[in-house]
Design a protein around this motif. Structure first.
Motif, PDB file in Angstrom:
ATOM      1  N   PHE A 178      56.969  36.006  11.584  1.00 16.38           N
ATOM      2  CA  PHE A 178      55.402  35.310  11.724  1.00 16.38           C
ATOM      3  C   PHE A 178      54.333  36.276  11.315  1.00 16.38           C
ATOM      4  N   LEU A 205      54.256  27.606  16.514  1.00 14.95           N
ATOM      5  CA  LEU A 205      54.803  27.758  17.318  1.00 14.95           C
ATOM      6  C   LEU A 205      53.497  27.144  18.491  1.00 14.95           C
ATOM      7  N   THR A 206      51.938  27.576  18.122  1.00 15.37           N
ATOM      8  CA  THR A 206      50.735  26.775  19.544  1.00 15.37           C
ATOM      9  C   THR A 206      50.979  25.470  19.692  1.00 15.37           C
ATOM     10  N   SER A 260      54.211  24.093  19.708  1.00  7.94           N
ATOM     11  CA  SER A 260      55.856  23.978  19.719  1.00  7.94           C
ATOM     12  C   SER A 260      55.131  24.505  21.738  1.00  7.94           C
ATOM     13  N   LEU A 319      56.810  32.723  24.752  1.00  9.82           N
ATOM     14  CA  LEU A 319      56.050  32.213  23.818  1.00  9.82           C
ATOM     15  C   LEU A 319      54.505  32.755  23.671  1.00  9.82           C
ATOM     16  N   LEU A 342      54.328  35.874  22.429  1.00  7.59           N
ATOM     17  CA  LEU A 342      55.273  35.996  20.783  1.00  7.59           C
ATOM     18  C   LEU A 342      53.511  35.910  20.121  1.00  7.59           C
ATOM     19  N   LEU A 343      52.886  35.333  20.761  1.00  5.60           N
ATOM     20  CA  LEU A 343      51.708  34.446  19.317  1.00  5.60           C
ATOM     21  C   LEU A 343      50.129  35.595  20.200  1.00  5.60           C
TER      22      LEU A 343
END
Length: 241
Positions: free
Chosen positions: A27, A117-118, A120, A99, A102-103
């Motif tokens: 990403f 991602l955001t 989700s 998550l 990860l962000l």
């Protein structure tokens, strides 16, 4: 029981944290680029899930430090378990915590918060919290979580309109998920977590200026500090609930 719960949460966080560096590497690209499909040496990465280790490079790792990310995820999950206890929303926190890590890693690396991602995070938070609200002995409120997501998203959107250079639109989308998890424990947790995020980001920016690593107009990744602030607000909200 509490100690076993905390240890179990830490083991879960550590195990899932081992898998974070691979998607973090994939990403971590500029907004106009496709997701990364190769290791730094140019060998293909076939899947999204797995260790960030390239067999064709002799097992060499890539992306962010796997032990550091795994340790951070383990500590986050352990702290959430200690604050939340056996209440059903703990399952939600343990599922979305990786998550959030990860962000934070992706944004700190390339100053980007991918929509996949955001959004989700926002969707998963509200759906999973709806399940927690249906379980006995929960300590939050789903409607307040929904209102928190909308309120924080709207607030960040106003800040984005006022100063697009200071608040990215990715931060606005991130606010939806953070507002949901903070709003679960009420408006006090929402305000506390939001204030903490701005405080951490401001102190980081000020520190860079003081050591002359940045100027007043230098762009910094704001997402990791918003996430950290939300984590602090969530811990306090869970403990006080």
């Amino acid at each position: 029981m509490d100690l076993l719960l905390i240890l179990g949460a830490a083991l879960w966080g550590g195990a899932v944290g081992l898998l974070v560096p691979r998607p973090a590497h994939r990403f971590s690209v500029a907004p106009d680029e496709e997701w990364q499909t190769q290791c730094p040496e140019g060998h293909p990465i076939p899947h999204w899930v797995g260790w960030a280790r390239c067999r064709q490079c002799g097992g060499r790792t890539y992306g962010p430090s796997t032990p550091l990310v795994a340790l951070a995820t383990a500590l986050v999950c352990a702290a959430l378990a200690a604050a939340t206890g056996t209440r059903p929303e703990l399952g939600v926190w343990l599922l979305i915590a990786p998550l959030g890590v990860l962000l934070a890693v992706v944004d700190f690396t390339v100053q980007r918060l991918p929509d996949v991602l955001t959004l989700s995070l926002a969707g998963a938070s509200l759906v999973l919290l709806a399940g927690a609200a249906a379980a006995p002995e929960h300590a939050g409120d789903w409607l307040t979580a929904l209102y928190g997501a909308l309120a924080l998203g709207a607030g960040y959107f106003v800040l984005f309109l006022i100063n697009p250079n200071g608040m990215g639109f990715g931060d606005v989308k991130l606010a939806l998920g953070l507002g949901a998890v903070l709003g679960w424990y009420g408006w006090g947790a929402l305000l506390l977590g939001t204030f903490a995020g701005f405080l951490f980001g401001g102190l980081y920016g000020l520190g860079l200026v003081v050591i002359r690593k940045a100027g007043r107009k230098t762009s910094i990744p704001f997402g990791p500090f918003l996430i950290t602030g939300a984590f602090v607000g969530l811990l306090i909200g869970a403990y006080a609930a």
